[in-house]
Scaffold this active site. Sequence first.
Site, PDB file in Angstrom:
ATOM      1  N   CYS A   9       0.815  -1.224   0.000  1.00  0.00           N
ATOM      2  CA  CYS A   9       0.000   0.000   0.000  1.00  0.00           C
ATOM      3  C   CYS A   9       0.845   1.269   0.000  1.00  0.00           C
ATOM      4  O   CYS A   9       0.448   2.289  -0.565  1.00  0.00           O
ATOM      5  CB  CYS A   9      -0.915   0.028   1.226  1.00  0.00           C
ATOM      6  SG  CYS A   9      -1.867  -1.474   1.495  1.00  0.00           S
ATOM      7  N   SER A  34     -13.851  -5.502   7.793  1.00  0.00           N
ATOM      8  CA  SER A  34     -13.013  -4.966   6.735  1.00  0.00           C
ATOM      9  C   SER A  34     -13.876  -4.277   5.685  1.00  0.00           C
ATOM     10  O   SER A  34     -15.041  -4.626   5.487  1.00  0.00           O
ATOM     11  CB  SER A  34     -12.227  -6.107   6.087  1.00  0.00           C
ATOM     12  OG  SER A  34     -11.696  -5.710   4.848  1.00  0.00           O
ATOM     13  N   ASP A  68      -3.209  -4.083   7.279  1.00  0.00           N
ATOM     14  CA  ASP A  68      -4.397  -4.821   7.711  1.00  0.00           C
ATOM     15  C   ASP A  68      -4.438  -6.207   7.072  1.00  0.00           C
ATOM     16  O   ASP A  68      -4.880  -7.173   7.695  1.00  0.00           O
ATOM     17  CB  ASP A  68      -5.664  -4.047   7.352  1.00  0.00           C
ATOM     18  CG  ASP A  68      -5.956  -2.933   8.335  1.00  0.00           C
ATOM     19  OD1 ASP A  68      -5.049  -2.594   9.122  1.00  0.00           O
ATOM     20  OD2 ASP A  68      -7.070  -2.388   8.320  1.00  0.00           O
ATOM     21  N   CYS A  94      -5.391  -1.941  -1.623  1.00  0.00           N
ATOM     22  CA  CYS A  94      -6.353  -2.937  -2.116  1.00  0.00           C
ATOM     23  C   CYS A  94      -7.361  -2.297  -3.057  1.00  0.00           C
ATOM     24  O   CYS A  94      -7.890  -1.219  -2.788  1.00  0.00           O
ATOM     25  CB  CYS A  94      -7.056  -3.598  -0.940  1.00  0.00           C
ATOM     26  SG  CYS A  94      -5.917  -4.394   0.213  1.00  0.00           S
ATOM     27  N   GLU A 124     -10.978  -6.050  12.953  1.00  0.00           N
ATOM     28  CA  GLU A 124     -11.808  -6.360  11.797  1.00  0.00           C
ATOM     29  C   GLU A 124     -12.058  -7.857  11.735  1.00  0.00           C
ATOM     30  O   GLU A 124     -11.154  -8.649  11.987  1.00  0.00           O
ATOM     31  CB  GLU A 124     -11.129  -5.894  10.508  1.00  0.00           C
ATOM     32  CG  GLU A 124     -11.040  -4.389  10.397  1.00  0.00           C
ATOM     33  CD  GLU A 124     -10.422  -3.937   9.086  1.00  0.00           C
ATOM     34  OE1 GLU A 124      -9.933  -4.804   8.323  1.00  0.00           O
ATOM     35  OE2 GLU A 124     -10.406  -2.731   8.827  1.00  0.00           O
ATOM     36  N   CYS A 151      -2.843   3.459   3.294  1.00  0.00           N
ATOM     37  CA  CYS A 151      -3.460   2.267   3.859  1.00  0.00           C
ATOM     38  C   CYS A 151      -4.651   2.649   4.737  1.00  0.00           C
ATOM     39  O   CYS A 151      -4.896   3.820   5.010  1.00  0.00           O
ATOM     40  CB  CYS A 151      -2.420   1.472   4.645  1.00  0.00           C
ATOM     41  SG  CYS A 151      -2.684  -0.318   4.601  1.00  0.00           S
ATOM     42  N   ASP A 152      -5.369   1.638   5.204  1.00  0.00           N
ATOM     43  CA  ASP A 152      -6.674   1.853   5.831  1.00  0.00           C
ATOM     44  C   ASP A 152      -6.644   2.813   7.012  1.00  0.00           C
ATOM     45  O   ASP A 152      -7.554   3.636   7.174  1.00  0.00           O
ATOM     46  CB  ASP A 152      -7.249   0.514   6.299  1.00  0.00           C
ATOM     47  CG  ASP A 152      -7.597  -0.409   5.161  1.00  0.00           C
ATOM     48  OD1 ASP A 152      -7.268  -0.092   4.010  1.00  0.00           O
ATOM     49  OD2 ASP A 152      -8.212  -1.461   5.413  1.00  0.00           O
ATOM     50  N   LYS A 153      -5.666   2.700   7.899  1.00  0.00           N
ATOM     51  CA  LYS A 153      -5.640   3.532   9.099  1.00  0.00           C
ATOM     52  C   LYS A 153      -4.746   4.744   8.952  1.00  0.00           C
ATOM     53  O   LYS A 153      -4.911   5.732   9.680  1.00  0.00           O
ATOM     54  CB  LYS A 153      -5.203   2.701  10.318  1.00  0.00           C
ATOM     55  CG  LYS A 153      -6.015   1.436  10.530  1.00  0.00           C
ATOM     56  CD  LYS A 153      -7.508   1.671  10.526  1.00  0.00           C
ATOM     57  CE  LYS A 153      -8.309   0.396  10.641  1.00  0.00           C
ATOM     58  NZ  LYS A 153      -8.068  -0.584   9.548  1.00  0.00           N
TER      59      LYS A 153
END
Length: 573
Positions: free
Chosen positions: A62, A489, A94, A212, A463, A135-137
Amino acid sequence: MPETPAATGAPAVDIKPRSRVVTDGIEATTSRGMLRAVGMGDEDWDKPQIGIASSWNEITPCNLSLDRLAQGAKEGVHSGGGYPLQFGTISVSDGISMGHEGMHFSLVSREVIADSVETVIMAERLDGSVLLAGCDKSIPGMLMASARLDLSSVFLYAGSIAPGWVKLSDGTEKDVTIIDSFEAVGACLAGKMSEADLKRIECAIAPGEGACGGMYTANTMASVAEALGLSLPGSAAPPSADRRRDYFAHRSGEAVVNLLRQGITTRDILTKEAFENAIALAMALGGSTNVVLHLLAIAREADVELSLHDFNRIGDKVPHVADMKPFGKYVMNDVDRHGGIPVIMKAMLDEGLLHGDALTVTGKTLAENLADLDPDPVDGTVIHTFDNPIHATGGLTILHGSLAPEGAVVKTAGFDAAVFEGPARVFERERAAIDALAEGSIEAGSVVVIRYEGPKGGPGMREMLAITAAIKGAGLGKDVLLLTDGRFSGGTTGLCIGHIAPEAVDAGPIAFVRDGDLIRVDIAARTLDLLVDDAELDSRRSGWEPLPPRYTRGVLAKYSKLVRSAAEGATTG
């Protein structure tokens, strides 16, 4: 357009609102000496100092583009008349931390990122920032830092990964993303896929750099950043490897210096209307449920009143129009091929679903940006027209009821059952549920309840992708309802409701559910109820004690003492 000091004839703003303390006068002698050692000189003391905050690492694909993009942002700052100073922060994967102890640390990393960016920028007295994440966070962590600091700031996304391609042993050929891998694990464990095909998928899901590919959490939050006005228009969709990202990096560096010249700071941009735009876009995209948690957290940092009720209020007006994975067919690269996020935002603006007068990091309004870009109409396939939506209302819904007095979140974009009622199968934490599924003891029609996975009780609000993917892989995706005080997720599919609040450790009703209790969800009515009478629940509360803390030292112990409810964004500040 909102007025700025320049527009009102006010005195010229100081483009070095904070760094003069380290560059001007006799008392700054030592700090100037230190800054000379990193490359600054006499000609630079009048320039604003811009922090280039990057979550680059080699932990996950990512973030791989961020080192390159940081260089572009630094060049842009120089071009705009500022002086860039790059520093790093953390990011976790993640995908790698999913399904085991590592996932406890994922949401915690959001707070660490925000705190670390605040720490550096406050300590070094930087005047503004370009914030880079992939990335996600790390994306919400950067946006929280921007809102908390209230300086001139621009966010830039690392970009999405290209979809992988696989040919299975039966001749099937298809594009794959990370979610196909998790679901293939479930299918393999259930005897529905060979280990050879599982290996083929493993080798195909991540062909290179980038986040992703579906409308999972990273792409949802990158899109939301554009709708908030904190990213340059059009910057969310281009893939990570695409050199348009370098162009946006350069322009982001120029833009932050321009914001300083205009006296525009983050909270001038992050108004209630900006958050309403962000929610509206997330609804139209059918984005990740995590966007609820993150927008609540960003709003808290910006001192903007935002609640769960705002999501239903806006979702009532905004159709779901993006046919995106995990429930649809397409990925972010397909959105990019059809013009990117500005295409859908222009269509929404034309429908009266966005506030066009919201200010953005260009110094112009959202409507002015879209007019300058003049994007094409939506293509009708990847992004449907608003007179032919996938769903008439937004892709996310907030539920309330006797099982979730403070609320719960469901991604209705992929929830096939309007009403689901069934007996509870209760598990203390995710591992027990995964083991039960592997043993074949979870039956169709069940309501799987996983508790003690909330922000405080987990801790870290893990998640539940491992269990949801395994349920789908076992062929039970449409026949089992999963409830949790944890999260899901952005790639989760199936009948899943998360963020149940209050959580189990805080004596929320989920703590008192027992095997066999009937649970009923009604999506249209937005209710989630435990069908047990009050007298019985009161008897269960008598003498109740929560599970003891899993961690008594380290970051998770500190986090569990500070974190708020998921209904408030699970913030710690």
